[in-house]
Design a protein around this motif. Structure first.
Motif, PDB file in Angstrom:
ATOM      1  N   GLN A   1     -11.760  -7.346   7.841  1.00 51.51           N
ATOM      2  CA  GLN A   1     -11.704  -7.682   6.412  1.00 51.51           C
ATOM      3  C   GLN A   1     -13.022  -7.371   5.703  1.00 51.51           C
ATOM      4  O   GLN A   1     -13.030  -6.930   4.565  1.00 51.51           O
ATOM      5  CB  GLN A   1     -11.348  -9.154   6.217  1.00 51.51           C
ATOM      6  CG  GLN A   1      -9.890  -9.478   6.422  1.00 51.51           C
ATOM      7  CD  GLN A   1      -8.959  -8.528   5.700  1.00 51.51           C
ATOM      8  OE1 GLN A   1      -8.242  -7.782   6.332  1.00 51.51           O
ATOM      9  NE2 GLN A   1      -8.964  -8.520   4.388  1.00 51.51           N
TER      10      GLN A   1
ATOM     11  N   GLU B   1     -13.017  -3.770   5.007  1.00 44.06           N
ATOM     12  CA  GLU B   1     -12.020  -3.373   4.013  1.00 44.06           C
ATOM     13  C   GLU B   1     -12.413  -3.802   2.603  1.00 44.06           C
ATOM     14  O   GLU B   1     -12.244  -3.050   1.646  1.00 44.06           O
ATOM     15  CB  GLU B   1     -10.645  -3.919   4.388  1.00 44.06           C
ATOM     16  CG  GLU B   1     -10.180  -3.308   5.693  1.00 44.06           C
ATOM     17  CD  GLU B   1      -8.676  -3.290   5.874  1.00 44.06           C
ATOM     18  OE1 GLU B   1      -7.955  -3.907   5.079  1.00 44.06           O
ATOM     19  OE2 GLU B   1      -8.239  -2.639   6.831  1.00 44.06           O
TER      20      GLU B   1
ATOM     21  N   GLU C   1      -6.886  -7.606  -0.696  1.00 39.18           N
ATOM     22  CA  GLU C   1      -7.748  -7.760   0.490  1.00 39.18           C
ATOM     23  C   GLU C   1      -8.471  -9.110   0.470  1.00 39.18           C
ATOM     24  O   GLU C   1      -8.592  -9.763   1.503  1.00 39.18           O
ATOM     25  CB  GLU C   1      -8.776  -6.623   0.564  1.00 39.18           C
ATOM     26  CG  GLU C   1      -8.193  -5.270   0.928  1.00 39.18           C
ATOM     27  CD  GLU C   1      -7.526  -5.227   2.298  1.00 39.18           C
ATOM     28  OE1 GLU C   1      -7.897  -6.015   3.185  1.00 39.18           O
ATOM     29  OE2 GLU C   1      -6.613  -4.408   2.473  1.00 39.18           O
TER      30      GLU C   1
ATOM     31  N   TYR D   1       0.824  -1.210   0.000  1.00 38.92           N
ATOM     32  CA  TYR D   1       0.000   0.000   0.000  1.00 38.92           C
ATOM     33  C   TYR D   1       0.861   1.263   0.000  1.00 38.92           C
ATOM     34  O   TYR D   1       0.464   2.278  -0.564  1.00 38.92           O
ATOM     35  CB  TYR D   1      -0.989  -0.010   1.168  1.00 38.92           C
ATOM     36  CG  TYR D   1      -2.083  -1.047   0.983  1.00 38.92           C
ATOM     37  CD1 TYR D   1      -2.392  -1.525  -0.285  1.00 38.92           C
ATOM     38  CD2 TYR D   1      -2.801  -1.546   2.059  1.00 38.92           C
ATOM     39  CE1 TYR D   1      -3.378  -2.478  -0.466  1.00 38.92           C
ATOM     40  CE2 TYR D   1      -3.793  -2.505   1.880  1.00 38.92           C
ATOM     41  CZ  TYR D   1      -4.075  -2.969   0.614  1.00 38.92           C
ATOM     42  OH  TYR D   1      -5.056  -3.913   0.435  1.00 38.92           O
TER      43      TYR D   1
ATOM     44  N   GLU E   1      -2.526  -1.496   8.007  1.00 40.24           N
ATOM     45  CA  GLU E   1      -2.004  -2.866   7.829  1.00 40.24           C
ATOM     46  C   GLU E   1      -0.878  -3.142   8.821  1.00 40.24           C
ATOM     47  O   GLU E   1      -0.751  -4.251   9.348  1.00 40.24           O
ATOM     48  CB  GLU E   1      -1.524  -3.089   6.393  1.00 40.24           C
ATOM     49  CG  GLU E   1      -2.596  -2.925   5.332  1.00 40.24           C
ATOM     50  CD  GLU E   1      -3.789  -3.840   5.520  1.00 40.24           C
ATOM     51  OE1 GLU E   1      -3.689  -4.860   6.220  1.00 40.24           O
ATOM     52  OE2 GLU E   1      -4.858  -3.523   4.969  1.00 40.24           O
TER      53      GLU E   1
ATOM     54  N   HIS F   1      -3.802   3.816   4.747  1.00 41.82           N
ATOM     55  CA  HIS F   1      -4.168   2.407   4.805  1.00 41.82           C
ATOM     56  C   HIS F   1      -2.958   1.520   5.104  1.00 41.82           C
ATOM     57  O   HIS F   1      -3.077   0.489   5.766  1.00 41.82           O
ATOM     58  CB  HIS F   1      -4.858   1.979   3.513  1.00 41.82           C
ATOM     59  CG  HIS F   1      -5.851   0.906   3.772  1.00 41.82           C
ATOM     60  ND1 HIS F   1      -7.117   1.154   4.240  1.00 41.82           N
ATOM     61  CD2 HIS F   1      -5.732  -0.435   3.710  1.00 41.82           C
ATOM     62  CE1 HIS F   1      -7.728   0.008   4.437  1.00 41.82           C
ATOM     63  NE2 HIS F   1      -6.923  -0.971   4.122  1.00 41.82           N
TER      64      HIS F   1
ATOM     65  N   HIS G   1      -2.397  -4.135  11.969  1.00 42.85           N
ATOM     66  CA  HIS G   1      -2.844  -5.530  11.980  1.00 42.85           C
ATOM     67  C   HIS G   1      -1.662  -6.444  12.311  1.00 42.85           C
ATOM     68  O   HIS G   1      -1.794  -7.397  13.083  1.00 42.85           O
ATOM     69  CB  HIS G   1      -3.429  -5.944  10.623  1.00 42.85           C
ATOM     70  CG  HIS G   1      -4.637  -5.143  10.232  1.00 42.85           C
ATOM     71  ND1 HIS G   1      -5.119  -5.113   8.945  1.00 42.85           N
ATOM     72  CD2 HIS G   1      -5.433  -4.332  10.964  1.00 42.85           C
ATOM     73  CE1 HIS G   1      -6.187  -4.313   8.906  1.00 42.85           C
ATOM     74  NE2 HIS G   1      -6.385  -3.837  10.112  1.00 42.85           N
TER      75      HIS G   1
HETATM   76 FE   LIG Z   1      -6.435  -4.680   4.688  1.00 41.86          FE
END
Ligand SMILES: [Fe+2]
Ligand SMILES: [Fe+2]
Length: 173
Positions: free
Chosen positions: A129, A132, A96, A26, A52, A48, A55
Motif C-alpha cells: 500500500q 501504491e 488506495e 481499475y 489487485e 494494475h 492481492h
Molecule cells: Fe492497490
C-alpha cells in the motif's frame, strides 16, 4: 497451526472482496482511458487491475492455508464516468487510501487477537500500500503540473504511463 478465528476470517474475506472490487474498478478506469484515447493510461490501469487480483488471490490462499473456505461475495458495479484523466487518477488514489485504512483496521484486530500469522500476512499487503499510494500520488501531482487542458503534455504523460505499465507487467503482487 490453529484455525483462524471467526472474526478474523470474516475480516479477511471482506478484504479479499475489496481487492476484487479494486480490480473491477481499475478495469473500469482502463476502459474509460482507452475510450478517451489515453492508451498508456488504459494499459496502466489494466496492468494494475491484475495486481489487485493478485492481492485478492494472496488472501484467498492464506484463508485456505488457515483452514477457512473463502466466500465469493458480491462485487458492486464499478464507477464508469469520470470527467478527465486527473479525476480518474484522483479517484484511484482515494481508493488506495481507503484500502490502506481497511488493512490498518484488520492489522489492529490481528494484534488484538495475538494472531501473528495474520499480522505477518497483512504486513506484506500493507508494504504494498505504501508503494501504491506513492505511485498514485506521484501521477496525480504530475497531471496537475501538466494541466488537464494541455494536450501535448498529456500526450507525453500517456507515453510515460505506457512505459510504466510495461515496466511493472509480470511483477508478482
Ligand atoms: Fe492497490
Ligand atoms: Fe490491493
Amino acid at each position: 497451526m490453529p484455525k483462524l478465528s471467526k472474526v478474523m476470517a470474516t475480516a479477511l474475506n471482506q478484504q479479499m472482496t475489496k481487492e476484487f472490487t479494486a480490480s473491477h474498478l481499475y478495469r473500469s478506469m482502463a476502459s474509460f482511458c482507452y475510450a478517451s484515447d489515453f492508451i498508456g493510461a488504459g494499459d496502466f490501469f489494466y496492468t494494475h487491475a491484475a495486481e489487485e487480483q493478485q492481492h485478492a488471490q494472496l488472501l484467498f490462499r492464506y484463508m485456505i492455508d488457515r483452514g477457512i473456505q473463502p466466500l465469493m461475495d458480491t462485487i458492486p458495479a464499478a464507477e464508469s464516468e469520470f470527467s478527465d484523466l486527473l479525476d480518474v487518477f484522483n479517484k484511484a488514489l482515494d481508493h488506495e487510501v481507503m484500502i490502506t485504512e481497511s488493512i490498518s483496521e484488520i492489522l489492529g484486530l490481528a494484534h488484538e487477537l495475538r494472531d501473528f500469522q495474520s499480522v505477518a500476512h497483512l504486513n506484506t499487503l500493507m508494504e504494498e500500500q505504501t508503494e501504491e499510494e506513492a505511485l498514485f500520488n506521484g501521477i496525480v501531482s504530475q497531471i496537475r503540473r501538466v494541466g488537464v487542458d494541455n494536450g501535448h503534455g498529456l500526450f507525453i504523460m500517456d507515453q510515460e504511463l505506457k512505459a510504466m505499465s510495461k515496466a511493472s507487467a509480470g511483477i508478482a503482487i
